[in-house]
Scaffold this active site. Structure first.
Site, short mmCIF file in Angstrom:
data_model
loop_
_atom_site.label_atom_id
_atom_site.label_comp_id
_atom_site.label_asym_id
_atom_site.label_seq_id
_atom_site.Cartn_x
_atom_site.Cartn_y
_atom_site.Cartn_z
N SER A 181 -15.13 -22.93 41.00
CA SER A 181 -14.31 -22.40 42.09
C SER A 181 -14.36 -23.39 43.24
O SER A 181 -15.45 -23.71 43.74
CB SER A 181 -14.83 -21.03 42.54
OG SER A 181 -13.94 -20.43 43.45
N GLU A 182 -13.21 -23.88 43.65
CA GLU A 182 -13.18 -25.00 44.60
C GLU A 182 -13.76 -24.65 45.97
O GLU A 182 -14.09 -25.54 46.74
CB GLU A 182 -11.76 -25.53 44.76
CG GLU A 182 -10.81 -24.56 45.42
CD GLU A 182 -9.36 -24.85 45.05
OE1 GLU A 182 -8.58 -25.04 45.99
OE2 GLU A 182 -9.01 -24.86 43.88
#
Length: 219
Positions: free
Chosen positions: A48-49
């Protein structure tokens, strides 16, 4: 095809592109449905960025449940061996080409693999997010989207909206088809048997090359 069936159908087909051991980044919206359809024998590491790896479905019993969200702001969970980190580290993973695949939605894709997925001029948006980095850093880019928007083709000879990246898309998966982006053009590899090849081409502004070994999409 019923409208309620479209997104699950696309997500289920996208899941077949992922392999055991892959590090995968999911865009917001439809791509977040893909893990629900991954074969249980396939172990993925979801990135998840916004700053963690080991993304899972939301776990209300986790002690940090109220603080864990994915890049789209949805409540999520984290694997027991997952890891939190800052944005610099997160984007270092992306830019260092440690992400095997990114799955993104899109507004438009061109026959050259150009992608426009962040803005419609005149409409307010929060920003591009990590899309530009993912499109240049991930080893494979899969676009998961509906084939048309209100009947208008989204797969075009050239994008008419501002680009996110040029030549970055490897594969397009819609409710109608699986299309590979090649240096010769867009190759129609698989089709939904609910549509004829002629109907798929009519819904696609770009010219499709019909693969010699074309086959129905397997559910």
């Amino acid at each position: 095809m019923e409208r309620s069936e479209i997104k699950p159908y696309i997500a289920k087909r996208v899941a077949k592109e992922l392999h055991d051991g892959d590090v995968v980044n999911l865009g917001i919206g439809l791509p977040t449905m893909v893990p629900d359809y991954v074969d249980p024998s396939v172990k993925l590491t979801l990135h998840s960025e916004n700053g963690y790896i080991g993304l899972t479905a939301a776990d209300p019993d986790h002690p940090d449940a109220e603080y864990i969200t994915n890049a789209g702001g949805q409540y999520s969970g984290i694997e027991p061996d997952g890891m939190y980190f800052d944005s610099a580290f997160s984007f270092g993973i992306v830019r260092g080409q440690h992400v095997d695949a990114t799955i993104l939605g899109s507004l438009q894709v061109s026959e050259h693999g150009d992608i426009a997925n962040w803005i419609i001029p005149g409409k307010m948006v929060p920003g591009m997010g990590g899309a530009m980095d993912l499109l240049s850093g991930a080893k494979k880019t899969i676009v998961a989207m509906e084939h048309t928007q209100k009947g208008n083709p989204k797969i075009l000879p050239e994008c008419t909206l501002p680009l996110t990246a040029k030549g970055a898309v490897d594969l397009i998966i819609t409710e109608m088809a699986v299309i590979e982006v090649t240096d010769k053009g867009l190759v129609l590899k698989e089709y939904n048997p609910e549509f004829t090849i002629e109907e798929i081409q009519a819904a696609t502004a770009a010219k499709l090359i019909i693969a010699d070994d074309i086959k129905p999409i397997e559910e």
